[in-house]
Design a protein around this motif. Sequence first.
Motif: not given
Lengths: 174, 172
Positions: A30-34, B28-29, B120-121, B128-133
């Motif tokens: 539920e925690v958003p990634a950003r 980014l850091v 892993r990357e 974790v970073e929530g980026l799209s494919i």
Amino acid sequence: MSWPETACDESSADQELRMELKGLMGLDPEVPARPKAQLSPEILALAEELRRESVRRRHAPIIKLAKPRPVWPMLLAAGLPVALALGGLGVWGSVQKRKADTLAAAVREKDAEMQRLAKITAEAAAQVKATQNELVLARSGAKGAQKARELVLPLQPSASRQPLDTQTVSNPSR
Amino acid sequence: MQAPDNTTTPFGDVADFHQAFADLYPRLVAYARRYGATYPEDIAQEAFVILMQREEPVDHPAAFLYGTVRTLSLTERRPMKNQNLSLEAVMEPGRPPEAEELLLSREVRERMRTLSPTFREALWLFVVEGLSIREIGEILEIPDATVKTRIHRAKAQLREQLNTSGGAHVLA
């Protein structure tokens, strides 16, 4: 947050996959990634500084530190080996041609010498033949003259070899 | 081509940029630190400046920033080490990155470390970073299908490890 979100153009399958993986990694789905960050004065100041820097860079004239290097040294450097190779090939070719000319002249000279020798040999042979002919003629002439002067007498048969049908008589004149 | 004015940014107006900077800069850091960058803050800031000074618009600003940080981090390390760095060497710094320590439990971190660095990357960027494919494909300069394959393989390996070690508490 109003800037373009990643998840906006994501399919539901990808979002489900992310949720599943979050579970596997022990993260709260539920925690958003950003999560939305707080705008602190330091962050705002840094962002403004970077924005001004980007504007300054965008409008800064592009100064070429180094003058464009002339092309001819590069072309010279590239063409020098080729020129050297061609020159070397030309020198080698001219040396070979000179050798071939010398050899051809020697062959011609030898050929002429051979022809001269052959001519001399032929002349000598002809002279020998003529001399031989003369000698033969001279010999035959001398033989004829000698034959004419000689008196050919029949040989007196010896007593021992006297044929049976002959008879030895005494010469009354003796 | 019309030159962009000073109030327009790749994220929208100036306020949007401020918010995006506040959201993305710490990440980014941390991302630069994952690559063993000596000066991760400088790299993250330089990435923002490079993005902002671009004449051509960028489809995915966040992906552009991550990709720039990755490239700058790798090029920063290369001349210092003066050797050919493998991804394994880059992704295994002396101590675990702070972001992993904060986000993941020790057990999950150990499991993540057993994964291939390429898997892993992709997994880190996706979860974790929530980026799209598509963004991950742009960052790593690989096709989207390859990103998906890596994520699914990482998931399979994580699931297999979970089954063998009986890590039910992780799910809980």
